[in-house]
Design an enzyme around this catalytic site. Sequence first.
Site, mmCIF file in Angstrom:
data_model
loop_
_atom_site.group_PDB
_atom_site.id
_atom_site.type_symbol
_atom_site.label_atom_id
_atom_site.label_comp_id
_atom_site.label_asym_id
_atom_site.label_seq_id
_atom_site.Cartn_x
_atom_site.Cartn_y
_atom_site.Cartn_z
ATOM 1 N N HIS A 177 11.364 -5.626 -0.325
ATOM 2 C CA HIS A 177 11.418 -4.409 -1.139
ATOM 3 C C HIS A 177 11.656 -4.744 -2.615
ATOM 4 O O HIS A 177 12.754 -5.098 -3.016
ATOM 5 C CB HIS A 177 12.532 -3.491 -0.602
ATOM 6 C CG HIS A 177 12.699 -2.224 -1.382
ATOM 7 N ND1 HIS A 177 13.890 -1.529 -1.427
ATOM 8 C CD2 HIS A 177 11.826 -1.516 -2.147
ATOM 9 C CE1 HIS A 177 13.736 -0.461 -2.191
ATOM 10 N NE2 HIS A 177 12.501 -0.438 -2.636
ATOM 11 N N VAL B 232 0.848 -1.197 0.000
ATOM 12 C CA VAL B 232 0.000 0.000 0.000
ATOM 13 C C VAL B 232 0.883 1.246 0.000
ATOM 14 O O VAL B 232 2.105 1.161 -0.068
ATOM 15 C CB VAL B 232 -0.982 -0.002 1.199
ATOM 16 C CG1 VAL B 232 -1.885 -1.232 1.146
ATOM 17 C CG2 VAL B 232 -0.246 0.068 2.535
#
Length: 723
Positions: free
Chosen positions: A451, A401
Amino acid sequence: MIYQAETLQVKEVQDGVAEILFCAQNSVNKLDLATLASLDKALDALTAHSGLKGVMLTSDKEAFIVGADITEFLGLFAKPEEELDQWLQFANSIFNKLEDLPVPTVAVVKGHTLGGGCECVLATDLRIGDKTTSIGLPETKLGIMPGFGGCVRLPRVIGADSAMEIITQGKACRAEEALKIGLLDAVVDSDRLYASALQTLTDAINEKIDWKARRQQKTSALTLSKLEAMMSFTMAKGLVAQVAGPHYPAPMTAVVTIEEGARFARNQALDIERKHFVKLAKSEEAKALVGLFLNDQYIKGIAKKAAKSANKETQRAAVLGAGIMGGGIAYQSALKGVPVIMKDIAQASLDLGMTEASKLLNKQLERGKIDGFKMAGILASITPSLHYAGIDNADIIVEAVVENPKVKAAVLSEVEEQVSEETVLTSNTSTIPINLLAKSLKRPENFCGMHFFNPVHRMPLVEIIRGEHTSDETINRVVAYAAKMGKSPIVVNDCPGFFVNRVLFPYFGGFSMLLRDGADFTQIDKVMERKFGWPMGPAYLLDVVGIDTAHHAQAVMAQGFPERMGKQGRDAIDALFEANKYGQKNGSGFYTYTMDKKGKPKKAFSDEIVPILAPVCAAQQAFDDQTIIQRMMIPMINEVVLCLQEGIIASAQEADMALVYGLGFPPFRGGVFRYLDSVGIANFVAMAQQHVELGAMYQVPQMLIDMAERGQTFYGAQQQGSI
């Protein structure tokens, strides 16, 4: 049995026909030093064998021979030129011995037949493959070129133009293409491969195939007129100069080698090849590119170990947050066989995510990588949802998000209530500390950072961030999942910016200080791209990243590392951000952007930037190229070393791969640690100390000072083989 060794054996399979079977104890066959020595003895045994009529080369593996043993390269390349030359002479004498056998020879080619494997089969008279065959010479990707006769035999087998294309591009040909250009003589079904090769050899023995004429063509000069040669080699040089550029000398050297050897017979042409190979092997580019290959194998090994250690394999996943990034992650997961739920609170975001996945799949379809049936299946394995239904079946959740700690913490806390106690939670964040997000969770041991880099389908790196409470099982499962997605996972410990962004922002800091002191950003971009080799200069990169994104991340980094990354007043990033110049995303940043015919942004300089930067930049003054490179790179290099010193990243190998895969650090330089070894740590320390008055970013880490005093290197003997 005519001859037997650990990696190959020779036996008579029918009257007068001998088979050289490559059968290493490992999962693949390689032409390592030991195998070459055994092949030499095997050929001597065959020469002495009475009644020999023909020879077949076969392999007991799915791949014929995957190439030379690259783990031996750096050790070999470190030898004096004379020793390296002697080794190549020995290797070439073996393939000449194979080519000069008094009987016809056929290679039974299947699977990957690359590098030295391809050069080995080029020494045979006939080559029969199946549909699994992939054959080529990838050496230029390692900063070298074929050295076992590939630059001599391939042009004589398939023609100079096709040979130069394969060699300069480091290309592997599929079976159909190899047949079309004459690299293979036939392609048959796998179950008929051996029998067909044996029949072909029998035909050659019975003189139904003129194998002597074929051999004569391979051992003679190339049949090119002066005009043909001039046109062929001039065009090849032009194309290579355009594509490879000045930082990658291997492709151009290969063209020159083929050109110089074209008018000579085999042995003299091999002398020319050997001379050029030795020169390339001793280059820093070869050391860097071979080192990167070995580093890549190293991180793949870590991922395999993690997958074996994990108690559970990821069968199903979920992505929280759709849009471009969420859609990209979902696509990559589904493409590699892991079904995924893509959950968002807004239908428009789900639509955008599914559109992104469809767009990427359509590109695969257009390129012939998948068919319509497979595309439909992959798309069907992505389930868009506005609710948590079915998410309790997911083994791993990837939260993707908005980059806001409160929003992320709330979403993670909420989803934790919906899943089992074994489910692993991850956050796709670029700057927010994992330990901070973990505070909102009941089971922080099941949580880590994951990531991804944008665009997800293109960028190979995934940073796996270990938090204070993250368990080994969580790390193992997430590393295994990232590898399953086709990514290169590298584990780092939690800190502001993790590894990649932490080392990137001092580089941007050096850029801002150069602008402050009057440097021209267009000159900086040109120097860092053309001279140092970055794919984009810092101004262009900031525009692509987004000035607003960089402005936010810069504040996070300044808070995390105030001594080195704290700002002394406004800088160029602030000035552009305040002027709403966000880069490519809104058409104007350091450069202005317009869309070309293909819909891609094209940059141009505009005078409108001058008054915006004027308050934060001194009057323009000239800086030489070396000063620009030093002031840009020293802060990044120092920060990379600090990350190793502090244990943020575990090894020089992982750091260098993260820099190349995550930031586009010039591969021909091999990463920061390979670069330091290349320039000399003591030389770097002395150079950096000349700029120390610029501030803490230019302060050399103690680790480097100590290593310089001891004369140490980062790679040393750990990637060295032995001759």
